[in-house]
Scaffold this motif. Structure first.
Motif, short mmCIF file in Angstrom:
data_model
loop_
_atom_site.label_atom_id
_atom_site.label_comp_id
_atom_site.label_asym_id
_atom_site.label_seq_id
_atom_site.Cartn_x
_atom_site.Cartn_y
_atom_site.Cartn_z
N GLY A 115 -11.62 -32.49 37.66
CA GLY A 115 -12.15 -31.30 38.34
C GLY A 115 -13.50 -30.83 37.82
N LYS A 199 -25.44 -29.08 45.07
CA LYS A 199 -24.66 -29.37 46.29
C LYS A 199 -25.59 -29.87 47.40
N THR A 203 -25.60 -33.62 49.30
CA THR A 203 -25.58 -33.77 50.77
C THR A 203 -26.76 -34.62 51.24
N HIS A 229 -16.54 -42.00 39.02
CA HIS A 229 -17.40 -41.10 39.80
C HIS A 229 -18.87 -41.36 39.50
N PHE A 234 -17.82 -35.94 41.88
CA PHE A 234 -17.01 -35.90 43.11
C PHE A 234 -17.40 -34.68 43.94
N TRP A 235 -17.36 -34.86 45.26
CA TRP A 235 -17.76 -33.79 46.18
C TRP A 235 -16.97 -32.51 45.95
N GLU A 236 -15.65 -32.63 45.79
CA GLU A 236 -14.83 -31.43 45.62
C GLU A 236 -15.18 -30.68 44.34
N ASP A 237 -15.60 -31.42 43.30
CA ASP A 237 -16.01 -30.77 42.05
C ASP A 237 -17.35 -30.06 42.23
N VAL A 239 -18.44 -28.79 45.02
CA VAL A 239 -18.17 -27.58 45.81
C VAL A 239 -17.63 -26.47 44.92
N ASP A 240 -16.81 -26.85 43.94
CA ASP A 240 -16.19 -25.85 43.05
C ASP A 240 -17.09 -25.45 41.88
#
Length: 493
Positions: A115, A199, A203, A229, A234-237, A239-240
């Motif tokens: 994460g 971010k 993208t 990675h 990772f994208w979700e990380d 974003v967070d």
């Protein structure tokens, strides 16, 4: 090879930002460049081990090649400060100009907690946000007064900060860099702003099918190791990431410490003066005590596949074999460098057949990216038609089988060695180029002298070594195949 002798600018794993523009490099991924060699070979391996490097106290001792054999014709001076910071000076005739580099041996490899990926690259951004003493604007103004421009980039194993400017302003460069390395400070709002920039960078980069496929290949080829990675994370990380302000402080305090860093100064500078400036501006930097434990990757047991469906884009084939880690105790990587130079260059039979005669491929390439832990050996092709996936893959595999069974003749091998060594000599024509070369060996081994040692090893490689590494690494059960095409799937045997 068309040797994709790739220095440290592989977009596969590297992202860069500068004081003026914070953005990632988005060039097409290419196979890697040649540097030092592999992990310890098995006892019964025919691959010859090389002499080892010894670390003695604060001085790094190495079984150096004879002076006549050194590829770098300039002396490397090293001094390790009591806090663990290594200081390297390479005097070079560049009147009034010096390059100032700081190698931080921390990259996405060190992002071990679930994460929380992407933070090594994040700090490449954050380091340009300023400190209480030098705000972002003041840092930029003072830097400009030295005639220098600052930049940085991040990869799997390291983060690199660098500037080149007037050597008479070297003290100012030291002061600026020591201030941000020792006193970086940022608010929650600054943190969130830069997390948003990261971010946006992800993208933007993901718009490239090549970059996207690289991400998919790493995620497929690795199950445990942090090479799973990319440097972006990772994208979700990502974003967070705006919610990870406190963790960002932890990450910085762990790794932005003197024992993780090497200062490299190349150009119109004397070692005594560089060492004095290092002690003045970095001597009070406190040593840390954190050591990350990188998870080991299990042995791959079968061929893995990943595919990106993309209409209107040239079909693309990428074969990725598990390769060796960089290690100064074996000859595997120099042998692999020479193998690619012989079998995959624009002078090779393979290139002539696939690209010139049969026009099945627009281009082919292959190479190794030297890393601290075992990564990937990549062979790739941009195809002229989706019908060419299987024939081109077969041609690649048949070439690798030939490389494992047929010794290359002495003339061809010697020409490949000369090509690699002369290509390097032609590149080191200014302080920045020399500092770049030295920094790559520094993040891999901690010892810049490893550069001389590695190039000396090319002379030891035999035709038998090429056969040995071909049989050792190009195995179908250690292979990950990545493809891009308009089809939902490609069926490769």
């Amino acid at each position: 090879m068309k040797k994709i002798i790739y220095f440290i600018t592989s977009a596969f794993v590297l992202f860069t930002c500068s004081i003026n523009s914070l953005e990632a490099q988005t060039t097409k991924p290419k196979p890697k460049r040649p540097l030092p060699s592999n992990a310890s070979p098995a006892k019964n391996s025919a691959v010859k081990p090389a002499p080892s490097i010894e670390h003695q106290g604060s001085q790094i001792a190495i079984q150096k090649p004879e002076p006549k054999d050194k590829i770098l014709p300039y002396e490397i001076f090293q001094k390790k400060l009591p806090n663990g910071l290594n200081v390297v000076t390479v005097p070079y005739e560049s009147k009034g100009v010096a390059s100032f580099y700081i190698v931080v041996r921390v990259g996405s490899r060190n992002e071990i907690e679930p994460g929380k990926t992407g933070f090594a690259h994040f700090f490449e951004h954050m380091m340009f946000r300023g400190t209480k003493k030098y705000s972002k604007d003041k840092y930029s103004a003072v830097l400009k007064s030295t005639g220098a421009s600052a930049n940085a980039n991040t990869s799997l194993d390291r983060t690199l900060y660098h500037m080149t400017g007037a050597s008479e302003k070297l003290a100012t460069m030291f002061e600026l860099e020591s201030d941000r390395f020792m006193n970086l400070d940022y608010s929650l709002q600054d943190f969130k702003t830069e997390a948003g920039a990261v971010k946006g960078e992800y993208t933007k980069n993901s718009a490239s099918p090549y970059t996207k496929l690289d991400e998919m290949i790493q995620n497929t080829a690795f199950s445990k190791h942090t090479y799973k990675h990319t440097t972006m994370g990772f994208w979700e990380d990502i974003v967070d990431m705006p919610n990870q302000y406190e963790y960002s402080r932890t990450f910085f305090n762990r790794y932005y410490r003197p024992e993780y860093c090497t200062i490299i100064v190349v150009g119109d500078a004397k070692p005594e003066e560089v060492n004095r400036l290092a002690e003045t501006y970095f001597g009070s930097w406190k040593k840390g005590n954190y050591v990350s434990t990188i998870p080991a990757e299990p042995v791959q047991l079968k061929t893995l596949y990943t595919h990106l469906q993309k209409a209107g884009f040239p079909p693309y084939l990428s074969l990725n074999f598990k390769g060796p880690a960089h290690n100064d105790a074996a000859i595997d990587l120099p042998a692999l460098d020479l193998l690619f130079s012989v079998y995959f260059s624009e002078n090779s039979d393979l290139y002539n057949n696939l690209v010139i005669k049969e026009t099945k491929a627009r281009s082919i390439s292959g190479g190794v990216y030297n890393t601290r832990d075992p990564f990937l050996i990549t062979i790739e092709a941009s195809l002229t038609d989706t019908a060419n996936f299987q024939p081109v893959k077969d041609a690649f595999m048949n070439t690798l089988i030939k490389a494992g069974n047929s010794p290359v003749d002495a003339k061809t091998l010697n020409e490949a060695k000369l090509n690699l060594k002369n290509s390097f000599k032609m590149r080191i024509d200014n302080p920045s180029a020399i500092a770049e070369s030295i920094s790559s060996f520094t993040w891999l081994t901690g010892n810049p002298e490893s550069l001389n040692y590695y190039y000396n090893m090319y002379d030891q490689v035999t035709a038998e070594d090429l056969m040995n590494v071909a049989k050792k690494y190009f195995r179908s059960d250690r292979l990950t195949i990545g493809t891009i095409s308009p089809n939902a799937k490609e069926h490769l045997k």
